[in-house]
Design a protein around this motif. Structure first.
Motif, PDB file in Angstrom:
ATOM      1  N   ILE A 386       0.778  -1.135   0.039  1.00 20.09           N
ATOM      2  CA  ILE A 386      -0.217   0.076   0.036  1.00 20.09           C
ATOM      3  C   ILE A 386       0.703   1.113   0.121  1.00 20.09           C
ATOM      4  CG2 ILE A 386      -0.335   0.138   2.571  1.00 20.09           C
ATOM      5  CD1 ILE A 386      -3.412   0.982   1.873  1.00 20.09           C
ATOM      6  N   GLU A 387       2.143   1.332   0.450  1.00 20.55           N
ATOM      7  CA  GLU A 387       2.849   2.498   0.634  1.00 20.55           C
ATOM      8  C   GLU A 387       3.501   2.742  -0.895  1.00 20.55           C
ATOM      9  OE1 GLU A 387       2.939   4.629   2.798  1.00 20.55           O
ATOM     10  OE2 GLU A 387       2.355   3.794   4.798  1.00 20.55           O
ATOM     11  N   SER A 388       3.733   1.362  -1.405  1.00 18.92           N
ATOM     12  CA  SER A 388       4.201   1.816  -2.794  1.00 18.92           C
ATOM     13  C   SER A 388       3.276   1.739  -3.857  1.00 18.92           C
ATOM     14  CB  SER A 388       5.356   0.642  -2.919  1.00 18.92           C
ATOM     15  OG  SER A 388       4.624  -0.515  -2.984  1.00 18.92           O
ATOM     16  N   ALA A 389       2.087   1.730  -3.418  1.00 20.69           N
ATOM     17  CA  ALA A 389       0.807   1.663  -4.432  1.00 20.69           C
ATOM     18  C   ALA A 389       1.039   0.494  -5.295  1.00 20.69           C
ATOM     19  CB  ALA A 389       0.636   2.997  -5.181  1.00 20.69           C
ATOM     20  N   GLY A 446     -22.908  11.381  -0.423  1.00 19.58           N
ATOM     21  CA  GLY A 446     -23.024  10.027   0.028  1.00 19.58           C
ATOM     22  C   GLY A 446     -21.841   9.443   1.140  1.00 19.58           C
ATOM     23  N   ARG A 447     -21.991   8.128   1.125  1.00 18.34           N
ATOM     24  CA  ARG A 447     -20.842   7.455   1.949  1.00 18.34           C
ATOM     25  C   ARG A 447     -20.087   6.413   1.274  1.00 18.34           C
ATOM     26  NH1 ARG A 447     -22.170   7.789   7.607  1.00 18.34           N
ATOM     27  NH2 ARG A 447     -24.274   9.000   8.032  1.00 18.34           N
ATOM     28  N   VAL A 448     -18.737   6.421   1.100  1.00 15.69           N
ATOM     29  CA  VAL A 448     -17.899   5.797   0.657  1.00 15.69           C
ATOM     30  C   VAL A 448     -17.799   4.578   1.778  1.00 15.69           C
ATOM     31  CG1 VAL A 448     -15.815   6.682   1.502  1.00 15.69           C
ATOM     32  CG2 VAL A 448     -15.755   5.299  -0.647  1.00 15.69           C
ATOM     33  N   ASP A 449     -17.521   3.231   1.289  1.00 17.25           N
ATOM     34  CA  ASP A 449     -17.420   2.244   2.224  1.00 17.25           C
ATOM     35  C   ASP A 449     -16.211   2.338   3.086  1.00 17.25           C
ATOM     36  OD1 ASP A 449     -19.846   0.954   1.366  1.00 17.25           O
ATOM     37  OD2 ASP A 449     -18.856  -0.244  -0.236  1.00 17.25           O
ATOM     38  N   LEU A 450     -15.124   2.715   2.737  1.00 19.27           N
ATOM     39  CA  LEU A 450     -13.815   2.685   3.494  1.00 19.27           C
ATOM     40  C   LEU A 450     -12.935   3.536   2.846  1.00 19.27           C
ATOM     41  CD1 LEU A 450     -13.068   0.964   6.032  1.00 19.27           C
ATOM     42  CD2 LEU A 450     -11.850  -0.305   4.260  1.00 19.27           C
ATOM     43  N   THR A 451     -12.342   4.388   3.793  1.00 25.51           N
ATOM     44  CA  THR A 451     -11.269   5.367   3.417  1.00 25.51           C
ATOM     45  C   THR A 451      -9.934   4.849   4.265  1.00 25.51           C
ATOM     46  OG1 THR A 451     -12.613   7.180   2.761  1.00 25.51           O
ATOM     47  CG2 THR A 451     -10.456   7.658   3.322  1.00 25.51           C
ATOM     48  N   VAL A 452      -8.942   4.838   3.675  1.00 25.11           N
ATOM     49  CA  VAL A 452      -7.648   4.305   4.445  1.00 25.11           C
ATOM     50  C   VAL A 452      -6.673   5.558   4.296  1.00 25.11           C
ATOM     51  CG1 VAL A 452      -5.798   2.670   4.800  1.00 25.11           C
ATOM     52  CG2 VAL A 452      -8.070   1.898   4.238  1.00 25.11           C
ATOM     53  N   LYS A 453      -6.035   6.147   5.327  1.00 25.84           N
ATOM     54  CA  LYS A 453      -5.068   6.976   4.927  1.00 25.84           C
ATOM     55  C   LYS A 453      -3.735   6.650   5.453  1.00 25.84           C
ATOM     56  CE  LYS A 453      -8.215  11.025   5.912  1.00 25.84           C
ATOM     57  NZ  LYS A 453      -8.555  12.322   6.818  1.00 25.84           N
ATOM     58  N   THR A 454      -2.740   6.576   4.519  1.00 27.12           N
ATOM     59  CA  THR A 454      -1.461   6.349   4.818  1.00 27.12           C
ATOM     60  C   THR A 454      -0.580   7.389   4.898  1.00 27.12           C
ATOM     61  OG1 THR A 454      -0.537   5.704   2.673  1.00 27.12           O
ATOM     62  CG2 THR A 454      -2.020   3.916   3.631  1.00 27.12           C
ATOM     63  N   ARG A 455       0.616   7.474   4.988  1.00 27.10           N
ATOM     64  CA  ARG A 455       1.660   8.427   4.761  1.00 27.10           C
ATOM     65  C   ARG A 455       1.819   8.821   3.405  1.00 27.10           C
ATOM     66  NH1 ARG A 455       4.427   4.684   8.069  1.00 27.10           N
ATOM     67  NH2 ARG A 455       5.648   4.111   6.587  1.00 27.10           N
ATOM     68  N   THR A 456       1.745   7.741   2.441  1.00 28.56           N
ATOM     69  CA  THR A 456       1.958   8.234   1.064  1.00 28.56           C
ATOM     70  C   THR A 456       0.702   8.152   0.185  1.00 28.56           C
ATOM     71  OG1 THR A 456       2.107   5.794   0.699  1.00 28.56           O
ATOM     72  CG2 THR A 456       4.338   6.957   1.195  1.00 28.56           C
ATOM     73  N   GLY A 457      -0.669   8.010   0.790  1.00 29.30           N
ATOM     74  CA  GLY A 457      -1.657   8.228  -0.252  1.00 29.30           C
ATOM     75  C   GLY A 457      -2.604   7.958   0.541  1.00 29.30           C
ATOM     76  N   ILE A 458      -4.001   8.350  -0.212  1.00 29.95           N
ATOM     77  CA  ILE A 458      -5.303   8.163   0.366  1.00 29.95           C
ATOM     78  C   ILE A 458      -5.937   7.296  -0.604  1.00 29.95           C
ATOM     79  CG2 ILE A 458      -7.651   9.345   0.937  1.00 29.95           C
ATOM     80  CD1 ILE A 458      -6.022  11.922   1.508  1.00 29.95           C
ATOM     81  N   TRP A 459      -6.561   6.138   0.039  1.00 27.75           N
ATOM     82  CA  TRP A 459      -7.246   5.165  -0.386  1.00 27.75           C
ATOM     83  C   TRP A 459      -8.775   5.001  -0.236  1.00 27.75           C
ATOM     84  CZ3 TRP A 459      -4.017   1.230  -3.249  1.00 27.75           C
ATOM     85  CH2 TRP A 459      -3.019   1.600  -3.267  1.00 27.75           C
ATOM     86  N   ILE A 460      -9.369   5.104  -1.410  1.00 26.74           N
ATOM     87  CA  ILE A 460     -10.861   5.014  -1.232  1.00 26.74           C
ATOM     88  C   ILE A 460     -11.432   3.644  -1.857  1.00 26.74           C
ATOM     89  CG2 ILE A 460     -13.032   6.119  -2.230  1.00 26.74           C
ATOM     90  CD1 ILE A 460     -11.586   8.731  -1.853  1.00 26.74           C
ATOM     91  N   ASP A 492      -5.465  17.535  -0.599  1.00 20.41           N
ATOM     92  CA  ASP A 492      -4.299  16.786   0.205  1.00 20.41           C
ATOM     93  C   ASP A 492      -3.269  16.563  -0.625  1.00 20.41           C
ATOM     94  OD1 ASP A 492      -2.792  14.548   1.528  1.00 20.41           O
ATOM     95  OD2 ASP A 492      -4.484  14.909   2.784  1.00 20.41           O
ATOM     96  N   GLN A 493      -2.042  16.844  -0.289  1.00 27.22           N
ATOM     97  CA  GLN A 493      -0.880  16.762  -1.135  1.00 27.22           C
ATOM     98  C   GLN A 493      -0.665  15.208  -1.375  1.00 27.22           C
ATOM     99  OE1 GLN A 493       1.103  19.318  -2.308  1.00 27.22           O
ATOM    100  NE2 GLN A 493      -0.728  20.462  -1.300  1.00 27.22           N
ATOM    101  N   ARG A 494      -1.122  14.407  -0.827  1.00 25.15           N
ATOM    102  CA  ARG A 494      -1.271  12.720  -0.910  1.00 25.15           C
ATOM    103  C   ARG A 494      -1.951  12.272  -2.045  1.00 25.15           C
ATOM    104  NH1 ARG A 494      -2.415  10.928   5.022  1.00 25.15           N
ATOM    105  NH2 ARG A 494      -3.708  12.735   4.704  1.00 25.15           N
ATOM    106  N   PRO A 495      -1.552  11.519  -3.093  1.00 24.65           N
ATOM    107  CA  PRO A 495      -2.216  11.078  -4.233  1.00 24.65           C
ATOM    108  C   PRO A 495      -3.380  10.237  -3.404  1.00 24.65           C
ATOM    109  CG  PRO A 495      -0.231   9.672  -4.103  1.00 24.65           C
ATOM    110  CD  PRO A 495      -0.237  10.666  -2.943  1.00 24.65           C
ATOM    111  N   VAL A 496      -4.655  10.491  -4.419  1.00 28.82           N
ATOM    112  CA  VAL A 496      -5.911   9.425  -3.993  1.00 28.82           C
ATOM    113  C   VAL A 496      -5.896   8.374  -4.927  1.00 28.82           C
ATOM    114  CG1 VAL A 496      -8.299   9.678  -3.555  1.00 28.82           C
ATOM    115  CG2 VAL A 496      -6.885  11.635  -3.275  1.00 28.82           C
ATOM    116  N   HIS A 497      -6.298   7.075  -4.406  1.00 29.86           N
ATOM    117  CA  HIS A 497      -6.131   5.869  -5.199  1.00 29.86           C
ATOM    118  C   HIS A 497      -7.629   5.453  -4.895  1.00 29.86           C
ATOM    119  CE1 HIS A 497      -1.617   5.814  -5.278  1.00 29.86           C
ATOM    120  NE2 HIS A 497      -1.930   6.208  -3.959  1.00 29.86           N
TER     121      HIS A 497
END
Length: 515
Positions: A386-389, A446-460, A492-497
């Motif tokens: 996840i950190e290296s996408a 609406g509501r997205v099922d899950l969001t995860v925030k890491t040091r290198t990105g935001i995952w939806i 946010d400065q982090r990329p969104v996945h």
């Protein structure tokens, strides 16, 4: 000048004060409790400082003024009269195993024998309750002072035997008889405090002592045990400056009982001593009966994070009809994040994991139970993915994990075929790595099922289940894009996945993985 010593494992107030140890002043609470009442009950998780508070009370009522020099209780505002030395009777169930009813009776008998010898009272006979009822007036008469009773870990004999219903009932009846002897002694008592982890209201253990004031969820006493942020920045300032304050807060703060949030002292002292962030408190041991209870009625951690509960869930504990949520709260795995109270609906609490330590360690525990003896990809590999996408590796990891979950889990869990189940499993994995995980993340569309925030990105993540989901043929990734779930994070400065996952309930695994 060197900083004060860290009081790791120190539960004696005198040793704390005379041995050069750092001490957080809790004596204001003593003054306040005694000024406002007489009979109290306090529930707090293990290793939160209950025993030290009990010992501090003992020293205060015993008139040991020298130990309180510089503390609130010795100030003129407190108005505490140290010239009056009350007889203090203590019962401590914290040490030793009580594996049969005779062990408990012998423990109480020995304690009563010691009190009679200490005060020169003729040895009495009868069961422990009868002896206590006879002994207290005699001690009060002989000393000319009212008696103080302090009972630490009052519930330990029951909790240690919670898997054995008949033995637990015997322990309960014996304790009920002993504690019930306190109420008729009001004239001879100055102060009474019982502490423990759980409140066994529904068992009738306090039916004979129904005049206890339960201060567990009273806002003014939220910080009666534990360290506040101010405590860290004053008493432990020389240690704290070696660490990032936000990281310390994220790892170990967050425990609240409707008032000021506190740190677990056990964690803080070991962090300052060892210099590394670890789940020190969690590693001291999760009760085996809690794991057994969870396995009977499994529930994924995401369902506990944000759970809404009323007083009936948090306020008492019925060991014959155990609710995991009650046990998790009273044991310290869940805490109160917020609450609302009004005369129409009563009081409702929103619960959640207090901090990163508990959230991460508890989720890892559940992962271990989920996969059993199966070999799956290690957590460091998931972190790398996840950190290296690395989308391909991430899919491989989750495919492997879902394949490792035993069939019995699905048979015992009726929600295992629904979208929320799969989202919860993914939540458990990411939360076990310490990431900030937001289930049901709200956007203006609406509501997205899950969001995860890491040091290198935001995952939806958006999840769907073949044949179960009722939203038609729209892919989960198309839904993310159409509803603009990612827009709130574009600044946010982090990329969104953006990841859409479709699960197959027949194979119980990933059917499609959309990036």
């Amino acid at each position: 000048m060197s900083p004060p010593k860290l009081p790791i494992g120190i539960q004696a107030f005198s040793e704390m004060r005379n041995g050069g140890y750092a001490y957080v002043d809790k004596s204001w609470f003593i003054s306040d409790l005694v000024a406002k009442g007489k009979y109290y009950f306090l529930s707090r998780p293990r290793r939160f400082g209950k025993s030290l508070f009990i010992d501090t009370l003992d020293c205060a009522f015993s008139g040991r003024k020298e130990l309180f020099s510089g503390l609130y209780l010795a100030s003129p505002e407190a108005g505490w009269d140290f010239t009056i030395k009350y007889p203090v009777l203590r019962v401590d169930f914290a040490g030793g195993a009580l594996k049969q009813i005779s062990d408990l009776i012998n423990r109480l008998t020995t304690t009563l024998d010691e009190w009679e010898e200490l005060y020169g009272i003729e040895k009495s006979t009868g069961d422990p309750g009868d002896r206590l009822l006879s002994l207290i007036p005699k001690i009060a008469k002989k000393t000319g002072k009212q008696v103080v009773i302090l009972i630490d870990e009052y519930d330990r004999p029951i909790l240690d035997n919670i898997g054995d219903i008949s033995l637990m009932q015997e322990m309960r009846d014996c304790l009920k008889n002993f504690y019930g002897a306190i109420k008729p002694l009001d004239l001879h008592l100055k102060f009474v405090l019982l502490t423990g982890v759980s409140k066994f209201a529904k068992t009738g253990i306090f039916s004979g002592l129904n005049n206890l004031n339960d201060i567990t969820l009273d806002m003014p006493y939220s910080a009666i045990c534990g360290y506040t942020q101010q405590d860290l920045e004053t008493v432990f300032s020389e240690y704290l400056q070696r660490f990032d304050r936000n990281e310390v807060r994220d790892w170990y703060n967050g425990y609240s009982w409707t008032g000021d949030s506190v740190y677990n002292p056990f964690d803080i002292l070991l962090l300052f001593s060892k210099g590394v962030f670890r789940p020190f408190w969690f590693e001291t041991g999760t009760p085996s009966f809690l794991i057994a209870l969870w396995q009977k009625k499994p529930r994924l951690p995401a369902e506990y994070d944000g759970l809404v509960a009323g007083d009936e869930l948090l306020g008492s504990f019925d060991p014959e009809h155990i609710r995991a949520e009650t046990l998790l709260f009273q044991a310290g795995y869940l805490t109160i994040r917020s609450f609302v109270s009004n005369p129409y609906e009563g009081t409702w609490y929103t619960l959640g994991f207090p901090n990163r330590e508990v959230r991460e360690a508890f989720n890892r525990q559940i992962l271990h139970l989920l996969q059993g003896d199966s070999e799956t990809v290690s957590l460091p590999v998931i972190r790398e993915a996840i950190e290296s996408a690395n989308y391909v590796l991430l899919r491989t990891v989750f495919h492997s994990f879902f394949a490792s979950i035993p069939h019995d889990w699905y048979r015992n869990n009726p929600v295992a075929k629904y979208e929320g189940y799969y989202a919860s499993v993914v939540y458990t994995y990411f939360a076990s790595l310490g990431y900030e995980v937001i289930p049901e993340d709200t956007s203006n569309k609406g509501r997205v099922d899950l969001t995860v925030k890491t040091r290198t990105g935001i995952w939806i993540f958006e999840f769907k289940v073949l044949g179960i989901d009722k939203s038609g043929d729209e892919s989960p990734l198309d839904q993310i894009k159409r509803r603009g779930y990612a827009e709130k994070y574009r600044s946010d400065q982090r990329p969104v996945h953006e990841i859409g996952i479709v699960f197959n309930p027949e194979t119980r695994n990933i059917e499609r993985w959309e990036i």
